[in-house]
Scaffold this motif. Structure first.
Motif, PDB file in Angstrom:
ATOM      1  N   UNK A  10      31.168  70.001  50.823  1.00 27.96           N
ATOM      2  CA  UNK A  10      30.428  69.045  49.990  1.00 27.96           C
ATOM      3  C   UNK A  10      29.009  68.834  50.503  1.00 27.96           C
ATOM      4  N   UNK A  11      28.774  69.115  51.792  1.00 29.78           N
ATOM      5  CA  UNK A  11      27.411  68.993  52.308  1.00 29.78           C
ATOM      6  C   UNK A  11      26.617  70.258  51.989  1.00 29.78           C
ATOM      7  N   UNK A  12      27.327  71.399  52.026  1.00 28.56           N
ATOM      8  CA  UNK A  12      26.648  72.673  51.750  1.00 28.56           C
ATOM      9  C   UNK A  12      26.021  72.702  50.366  1.00 28.56           C
TER      10      UNK A  12
ATOM     11  N   UNK B 103      28.486  62.572  59.581  1.00 30.39           N
ATOM     12  CA  UNK B 103      28.225  62.827  58.160  1.00 30.39           C
ATOM     13  C   UNK B 103      29.531  63.118  57.417  1.00 30.39           C
ATOM     14  N   UNK B 104      30.480  63.737  58.148  1.00 30.82           N
ATOM     15  CA  UNK B 104      31.777  64.050  57.518  1.00 30.82           C
ATOM     16  C   UNK B 104      32.597  62.792  57.320  1.00 30.82           C
TER      17      UNK B 104
ATOM     18  N   UNK C 243      26.104  76.759  68.980  1.00 30.99           N
ATOM     19  CA  UNK C 243      27.404  76.112  68.787  1.00 30.99           C
ATOM     20  C   UNK C 243      28.046  76.527  67.463  1.00 30.99           C
ATOM     21  N   UNK C 244      29.358  76.443  67.404  1.00 33.60           N
ATOM     22  CA  UNK C 244      30.091  76.656  66.152  1.00 33.60           C
ATOM     23  C   UNK C 244      29.979  75.381  65.340  1.00 33.60           C
ATOM     24  N   UNK C 245      29.478  75.485  64.143  1.00 34.89           N
ATOM     25  CA  UNK C 245      29.378  74.301  63.298  1.00 34.89           C
ATOM     26  C   UNK C 245      30.322  74.463  62.124  1.00 34.89           C
ATOM     27  N   UNK C 246      31.083  73.427  61.879  1.00 35.72           N
ATOM     28  CA  UNK C 246      31.973  73.453  60.744  1.00 35.72           C
ATOM     29  C   UNK C 246      31.358  72.558  59.664  1.00 35.72           C
ATOM     30  N   UNK C 247      30.623  73.202  58.768  1.00 35.06           N
ATOM     31  CA  UNK C 247      29.925  72.430  57.731  1.00 35.06           C
ATOM     32  C   UNK C 247      30.844  72.245  56.530  1.00 35.06           C
ATOM     33  N   UNK C 248      31.150  71.005  56.182  1.00 37.74           N
ATOM     34  CA  UNK C 248      32.032  70.794  55.029  1.00 37.74           C
ATOM     35  C   UNK C 248      31.361  71.252  53.731  1.00 37.74           C
TER      36      UNK C 248
ATOM     37  N   UNK D   3      21.888  69.991  56.411  1.00 37.59           N
ATOM     38  CA  UNK D   3      23.284  70.382  56.639  1.00 37.59           C
ATOM     39  C   UNK D   3      24.025  69.388  57.513  1.00 37.59           C
TER      40      UNK D   3
ATOM     41  N   UNK E 272      26.767  65.646  62.633  1.00 35.21           N
ATOM     42  CA  UNK E 272      27.568  66.330  61.621  1.00 35.21           C
ATOM     43  C   UNK E 272      28.925  65.648  61.484  1.00 35.21           C
TER      44      UNK E 272
ATOM     45  N   UNK F  95      23.252  67.535  66.996  1.00 34.20           N
ATOM     46  CA  UNK F  95      23.740  68.150  65.749  1.00 34.20           C
ATOM     47  C   UNK F  95      25.228  67.937  65.538  1.00 34.20           C
ATOM     48  N   UNK F  96      26.034  68.206  66.596  1.00 29.82           N
ATOM     49  CA  UNK F  96      27.489  68.088  66.465  1.00 29.82           C
ATOM     50  C   UNK F  96      27.894  66.650  66.143  1.00 29.82           C
TER      51      UNK F  96
END
Lengths: 146, 77
Positions: free
Chosen positions: B74-76, A144-145, B67-72, A64, A141, A137-138
């Motif tokens: 397209x990765x999901x 990755x975006x 933590x709050x994760x904002x997973x886009x 993820x 991530x 992780x943050x």
């Protein structure tokens, strides 16, 4: 089955949530039996020991936040948990949340591999130097975006 | 524990299919060559220690705020 958990107190768990690690986790070799639970917040999970209420780990799907993650685990060690086809495998990374409010990290060097078919798991050690015990992780991530 | 001494280019055989050779000695550093079947896992002790240590830290922390994760999307997928 009633299980005392660190996060939720005593709960009812389904047999399907059970995961056994025949070799335990590194440093926790004595504890083999766990249940997998949703954490209060997606996309995290809890791996809760059945025997010790105070023993729990936070897990995340490493792909993820690192879509480029890869692991090369040899077939013999996958055989230890009865993996016969790649589709049966789920991979998790263990998450560390520092008490001092520092960055939340995931361990990509020692991932957990779980065989969905028989709910046996193992912690493997990767030899690839790209994967360390602490990945922010943050930050990763965000990278990755792009 | 078995303790023995070897010179450069000498070897130790463990079981039937593991061979450890001393490749080079320089000061307090020894370079070893290890020939073992693929199913024998060979790691530096530090790697195991690091993962063990990290597991302990992770276990100590479980239950703290996530933590709050904002997973886009397209990765999901």
């Amino acid at each position: 089955m009633r299980v005392k958990t660190k996060a939720y107190g005593e709960i009812d768990a389904d047999e399907r949530q059970l995961v056994s690690f025949p070799a335990g986790l590194l440093g926790f070799e004595k504890f083999k039996d766990y249940i997998l639970l949703d954490a209060p917040q997606k996309p995290f999970f809890y791996l809760q020991s059945i025997d010790v209420p105070d023993l729990a780990f936070i897990l995340i799907d490493p792909f993820l936040f690192r879509p480029d993650y890869s692991l090369d685990v040899n077939d013999d060690s996958l055989g230890d948990i009865g993996v016969s086809q790649p589709n049966d495998v789920i991979v998790f990374a263990i998450v560390t949340v520092p008490a001092d409010g520092g960055s939340v990290t995931a361990n990509l060097m020692g991932p957990l591999i779980i065989n969905k078919a028989n709910r046996l798991g193992m912690q493997t050690v990767l030899g690839d130097s790209r994967w360390r015990v602490k990945h922010d992780i943050m930050a990763e991530l965000a990278a990755a975006k792009g | 524990m078995l303790i023995l001494s070897r010179r450069v280019n000498e070897k130790i055989v463990i079981g039937e299919d593991i061979v450890v050779s001393v490749v080079e000695v320089r000061g307090d550093q020894v370079k070893l060559g290890i020939d073992a079947p693929r199913n024998v896992k060979v790691f530096r002790q530090e790697v195991f220690d690091a993962i063990q240590e990290e597991n302990k830290m992770a276990a100590a922390a479980a239950g703290l705020k996530l933590p709050e994760l904002d997973i886009p999307e397209r990765i999901k997928s």
